[in-house]
Design a protein around this motif. Structure first.
Motif, short mmCIF file in Angstrom:
data_model
loop_
_atom_site.label_atom_id
_atom_site.label_comp_id
_atom_site.label_asym_id
_atom_site.label_seq_id
_atom_site.Cartn_x
_atom_site.Cartn_y
_atom_site.Cartn_z
N THR A 287 51.02 53.75 14.55
CA THR A 287 50.29 52.93 15.52
C THR A 287 48.90 52.57 15.00
N LEU A 288 48.50 53.18 13.89
CA LEU A 288 47.33 52.73 13.13
C LEU A 288 47.87 51.98 11.91
N VAL A 289 47.91 50.65 12.00
CA VAL A 289 48.67 49.82 11.05
C VAL A 289 47.75 49.25 9.98
N ILE A 290 48.24 49.30 8.75
CA ILE A 290 47.54 48.61 7.65
C ILE A 290 48.28 47.32 7.30
N ASN A 291 49.58 47.41 7.03
CA ASN A 291 50.37 46.22 6.69
C ASN A 291 51.55 46.01 7.65
N ARG A 292 52.38 47.04 7.78
CA ARG A 292 53.55 46.87 8.63
C ARG A 292 53.85 48.16 9.38
N ALA A 293 54.68 48.02 10.44
CA ALA A 293 55.06 49.15 11.28
C ALA A 293 56.51 49.01 11.67
N GLY B 231 72.84 41.53 21.29
CA GLY B 231 72.09 40.35 21.71
C GLY B 231 70.91 40.13 20.80
N ASN B 232 69.95 39.37 21.28
CA ASN B 232 68.73 39.10 20.53
C ASN B 232 67.52 39.59 21.30
N ILE B 233 66.47 39.89 20.57
CA ILE B 233 65.20 40.29 21.17
C ILE B 233 64.08 39.50 20.53
N GLN B 234 63.21 38.97 21.36
CA GLN B 234 62.02 38.28 20.87
C GLN B 234 60.85 39.25 20.99
N LEU B 235 60.21 39.59 19.87
CA LEU B 235 59.09 40.49 19.84
C LEU B 235 57.80 39.67 19.85
N VAL B 236 56.92 39.93 20.83
CA VAL B 236 55.70 39.15 21.00
C VAL B 236 54.51 40.08 20.86
N VAL B 237 53.60 39.73 19.92
CA VAL B 237 52.38 40.50 19.70
C VAL B 237 51.22 39.74 20.31
N THR B 238 50.43 40.39 21.17
CA THR B 238 49.28 39.76 21.82
C THR B 238 48.03 40.57 21.54
N ASP B 239 46.85 39.86 21.58
CA ASP B 239 45.58 40.56 21.37
C ASP B 239 45.08 41.06 22.72
N ILE B 240 43.84 41.58 22.72
CA ILE B 240 43.32 42.21 23.94
C ILE B 240 43.03 41.20 25.03
N TYR B 241 43.03 39.85 24.65
CA TYR B 241 42.82 38.82 25.66
C TYR B 241 44.15 38.24 26.16
N GLY B 242 45.27 38.80 25.70
CA GLY B 242 46.57 38.32 26.12
C GLY B 242 47.08 37.13 25.34
N ARG B 243 46.37 36.71 24.27
CA ARG B 243 46.80 35.57 23.48
C ARG B 243 47.88 36.00 22.49
N ILE B 244 48.92 35.18 22.37
CA ILE B 244 50.01 35.47 21.43
C ILE B 244 49.53 35.22 20.01
N VAL B 245 49.63 36.24 19.16
CA VAL B 245 49.19 36.09 17.77
C VAL B 245 50.35 36.18 16.79
N LYS B 246 51.53 36.65 17.26
CA LYS B 246 52.68 36.73 16.36
C LYS B 246 53.94 36.87 17.19
N GLN B 247 55.04 36.24 16.70
CA GLN B 247 56.34 36.37 17.35
C GLN B 247 57.40 36.49 16.27
N GLN C 218 68.25 51.29 16.76
CA GLN C 218 68.02 50.59 15.50
C GLN C 218 66.53 50.51 15.24
N GLU C 219 66.18 50.22 14.01
CA GLU C 219 64.79 50.10 13.61
C GLU C 219 64.52 48.66 13.17
N ILE C 220 63.39 48.14 13.61
CA ILE C 220 62.97 46.77 13.26
C ILE C 220 61.56 46.84 12.72
N TRP C 221 61.33 46.18 11.59
CA TRP C 221 60.02 46.19 10.96
C TRP C 221 59.21 44.99 11.42
N LEU C 222 57.91 45.22 11.64
CA LEU C 222 56.96 44.15 11.95
C LEU C 222 55.96 44.05 10.80
N ASN C 223 55.81 42.85 10.24
CA ASN C 223 54.80 42.62 9.21
C ASN C 223 53.52 42.17 9.91
#
Length: 786
Positions: free
Chosen positions: A710-716, A726-742, A752-757
């Motif tokens: 949970t302390l990330v340098i490159n990936r987690a 099925g499918n899953i959409q992973l959404v990363v947001t900042d502290i203001y709620g803005r989407i920064v990555k999907q 299962q394990e899924i990697w986030l870059n």
């Protein structure tokens, strides 16, 4: 010249015989005083002398008889009773006899040894008084009894003011026979009870006059039924002799009022109160109330005695310099009235304590963590033996304290339970126990530091001690030997009522053989620690110097002897091995005794988990995990939860050298979303928790169970459990709620394990949330991009 001396002696003799008129009673029993025919000028002589009534008359009763005193006021120089038997003086109307002689050699009152004078008043007759004039003297070598019927009072009366020179010496017995008899003396110098003398209150209530008392004199109280007498204050700097209470007819609870700072120079004996409570208190505003017993305190078979009176505004201290002896009945350190007490009652005993029957404790159930409310203190100068047939001095709220205040210590001769034990005293002292005669500490309040108060190298338990607890917080055992306190701690595994026992030994255990990975154990000390009842527990040992044989490159751990060898039961470890301070803990122990410090090499690699998965298989959950080949597992504890927060151990898998793949089947799979994790224990007993995984049983949905790191340098890496494909959409947001990555990933059923870059994100705090194609939202996991 010789002729002149002889003439003077003859003249003096004639003067004495002329001024002093001695009259002897010769009348029949029951005859009247005011009858000249009942008197004679000589013993057994002719009747017809005048009736004695005047300051120059000496009256002698040298025969046992009964005399009706039918004169209202009689004045005498002296009254003597020399008959072997009883002389009874009684009145049917009010009468007063005033005695005047100031000559101690020819006293105003003489009752010879073997003689008894009874002063009595008939029913409704008023008072029959024997009054001592100023300076009058008296000698009571026999018995002087006071009795009367309803409405008739018989008593002796002394001058009201001090300094008049009166003195009645008592070597025999003064007895108040009925409720109408008493002695009025408010000046303690006027009345003195000598060696072997007795003041006997055989009536209800009554008074015990102010008097001087020989240490071997006795105040005997036998007649109390609904009220007890109060004790007059003795002369300054003096005390009373023996105090004996034997009231087999008592029916109402009472308090025997004892003067503040009273010294009982003899024994205090409560033989009987008819099992009705009698308080030993004082009517005083002073705090504390102090009573000293130089002899023994004895409690009889039908005595019920409480230290202190009804008022809780005072604290009562009773110092017994002899022995405490109880052959039955009850002795209580405080009565049962009042709650929320803040003042202590203390019984201090310098001699031995011997209870062969009966009850000892406190009726009051107040609770305090700031004050020891009910205290039995041992404060002798030689070793004190303690024996309680009841095996307890505790009360219902476990507030009775045993306090050691004797450098010579004390020895238990029977098992004993207390609420608390204290060494908060000047002298402390060692309490010696044995396996057969163990001390048990009942109080389970781990927030109360007074439960085990101030143990030290001069105050501890030499032998086994038991302690009760009801929480999973560590409790300390004040054990030691050879002038050294060596406490240990026990931490129960569960919040349940438990009891443990510990004893310290400052020598090597009989066997020093060890099992790998241990390389050695302490040859200096060990503890026998046992579970009496309740929960399994963790053992904590604390160093008091280096462990002989352990090197700086070693690790110190707790070892347990399994009956053959010492085994490694570490829950924590301590490095370097030559440490002189610090503590080590065991794992949760299911078997006990003995324990000590052990050491082993530090070079042990940790367990490294490669994968951990779970899947539903019918009504069971199949767990699988893989570790690296350089891991050194001792065991894996399988933990399960139904809310993802509170986990319970459901099984254990033993680690095997070089085995890399492990599995576990949960055949009691609950409904809903079920969470699992592992507690991995290395051979050095260090432990680590794994990530959380989940299994869906009868429920639908997707759960993100963990993110590493949970302390990330490159990936987690996300661990996700799904009830269906099925499918899953992973959404990363900042502290203001803005989407920064999907990103979108396919899901399979199970874990299962899924990697986030995440390497392109600016440093800061973010969270990741999953959404399914049907719009279902997962929980969010927060992480920090460094």
């Amino acid at each position: 010249m010789k002729q002149l001396y002889l003439l003077l002696a003859v003249c003096l003799y004639c003067s004495l015989t002329t001024n002093a008129q001695t009259k002897f009673w010769i009348g029949s029993s029951g005859d009247n005083w005011n009858d000249a025919s009942n008197w004679s000028n000589t013993s057994g002589g002719l009747p017809g002398a005048d009736v004695p009534n005047g300051a120059g008359y000496n009256v002698v009763f040298d025969q046992a008889t009964t005399v009706a005193v039918d004169i209202a006021n009689i004045t005498l120089n002296s009254l003597s009773v020399t008959a072997a038997g009883t002389t009874l003086l009684y009145t049917t109307a009010a009468s007063t006899i005033v005695l005047n002689s100031t000559n101690a050699g020819a006293p105003a009152l003489l009752i010879a040894g073997g003689s008894t004078l009874v002063d009595s008043a008939a029913a409704g007759s008023g008072n029959f008084i024997v009054r001592f004039a100023n300076g009058a003297q008296g000698t009571v070598n026999g018995n002087w009894y006071f009795t009367g019927l309803a409405g008739g009072t018989a008593y002796a009366d002394f001058p009201a003011t001090s300094g008049q020179g009166n003195l009645v010496e008592v070597a025999g017995t003064i007895k108040l026979v009925s409720n109408s008899g008493h002695v009025e003396c408010n000046q303690p110098e006027y009345l003195h009870f000598g060696n072997g003398a007795t003041y006997w209150v055989a009536r209800n209530a009554g008074v015990i006059p102010r008097a001087g008392w020989h240490a071997n004199s006795t105040i005997l109280i036998t007649g109390s039924t609904s009220a007890v007498p109060s004790i007059g204050l003795p002369p300054a700097g003096q005390g009373i002799g023996h105090l004996v209470i034997n009231c087999a007819g008592m029916t109402v609870a009472n308090t025997l009022q004892l003067p503040q700072n009273l010294v009982i120079n003899g024994d205090l004996q409560a033989i009987s109160t008819n099992n009705v409570n009698l308080g030993l208190g004082a009517t005083t505003g002073a705090v504390p109330v102090n009573i000293t017993v130089q002899g023994d305190l004895e409690i009889g078979a039908t005595a019920n005695v409480t230290l202190g009176g009804a008022s809780h505004s005072y604290n009562y201290n009773m110092q017994v310099n002899g022995n405490f002896i109880q052959t039955g009945g009850s002795f209580y350190l405080r009565n049962n009235t009042g709650t929320g007490l803040t003042l202590a009652n203390t019984l201090s005993v310098a001699g031995n304590i011997t209870q062969t029957a009966g009850t000892f404790g406190s009726l009051n159930t107040s609770v305090s963590t700031a004050t020891d409310l009910f205290v039995l203190e041992l404060n002798g100068t030689a070793n004190q033996n303690i024996s309680f047939s009841s095996n307890t001095i505790d009360n219902a709220t476990n507030q009775v304290t045993l306090r050691l205040n004797n450098t010579a210590g004390a020895t238990l001769l029977t098992p004993l339970s207390v609420g608390k034990i204290s060494w908060s005293s000047a002298n402390k002292g060692v309490l010696t126990t044995t396996t057969a005669n163990v001390l048990t500490i009942n109080n389970t309040d781990i927030t109360d530091t007074r439960v085990v108060n101030s143990p030290s190298n001069t105050g501890y338990i030499n032998g086994p001690v038991r302690r009760k607890t009801a929480t999973n917080t560590a409790v300390s055992f004040p054990t030691g030997k050879g002038g050294v306190l060596r406490a240990c701690e026990v931490t129960p595994a569960a919040n349940t009522l438990s009891e443990y026992e510990s004893e310290y030994f400052g020598t090597a255990y009989s066997s020093l053989a060890v099992q790998a990975p241990l390389t050695g154990v302490s040859g200096q000390e060990y503890w026998n620690i046992g579970k009496i009842s309740g929960s399994d527990a963790v053992i904590r040992l604390t160093l008091a110097g280096a462990v002989t044989g352990a090197a700086a490159t070693d690790t110190l751990v707790v070892a347990h002897h399994n009956g053959t060898v010492w085994t490694d039961v570490r829950g924590t470890k301590l490095t370097p091995g030559n440490s002189t301070t610090g503590s080590v803990e065991s794992t949760v122990m299911t078997t006990f005794s003995p324990f000590t410090f052990a050491f082993t090499a530090q070079a042990t690699l940790p367990i490294h988990l490669l994968s951990f998965t779970a899947r539903k298989d019918g009504g069971a959950a199949k767990l699988n995990w893989t570790i690296t080949d350089n891991s050194t597992p001792k065991r894996f504890e399988v933990l399960r939860s139904t809310n993802g927060t509170n986990f319970t151990q459901i099984g254990t898998v033993t680690g095997i050298e070089r085995k890399l793949v492990y599995d576990f089947t949960d055949n009691a799979l609950p409904n809903g979303t079920v969470y699992y994790r592992l507690r991995m224990i290395d051979i050095d007993e260090t432990a680590e928790l794994t990530k959380i995984i989940a299994v869906m049983n009868g429920s639908k949905g997707i759960v993100i169970t963990s993110m590493m790191p949970t302390l990330v340098i490159n990936r987690a890496r996300l661990n996700i459990s799904s009830s269906e494909k099925g499918n899953i959409q992973l959404v990363v947001t900042d502290i203001y709620g803005r989407i920064v990555k999907q990103q979108v990933n396919a899901l399979t059923t199970g874990n299962q394990e899924i990697w986030l870059n995440l390497g392109t994100l600016p440093a800061g705090t973010y969270q990741v949330t999953g959404y399914t194609s049907t719009g279902e939202k997962t929980s969010s996991i927060r992480f920090i991009r460094q």
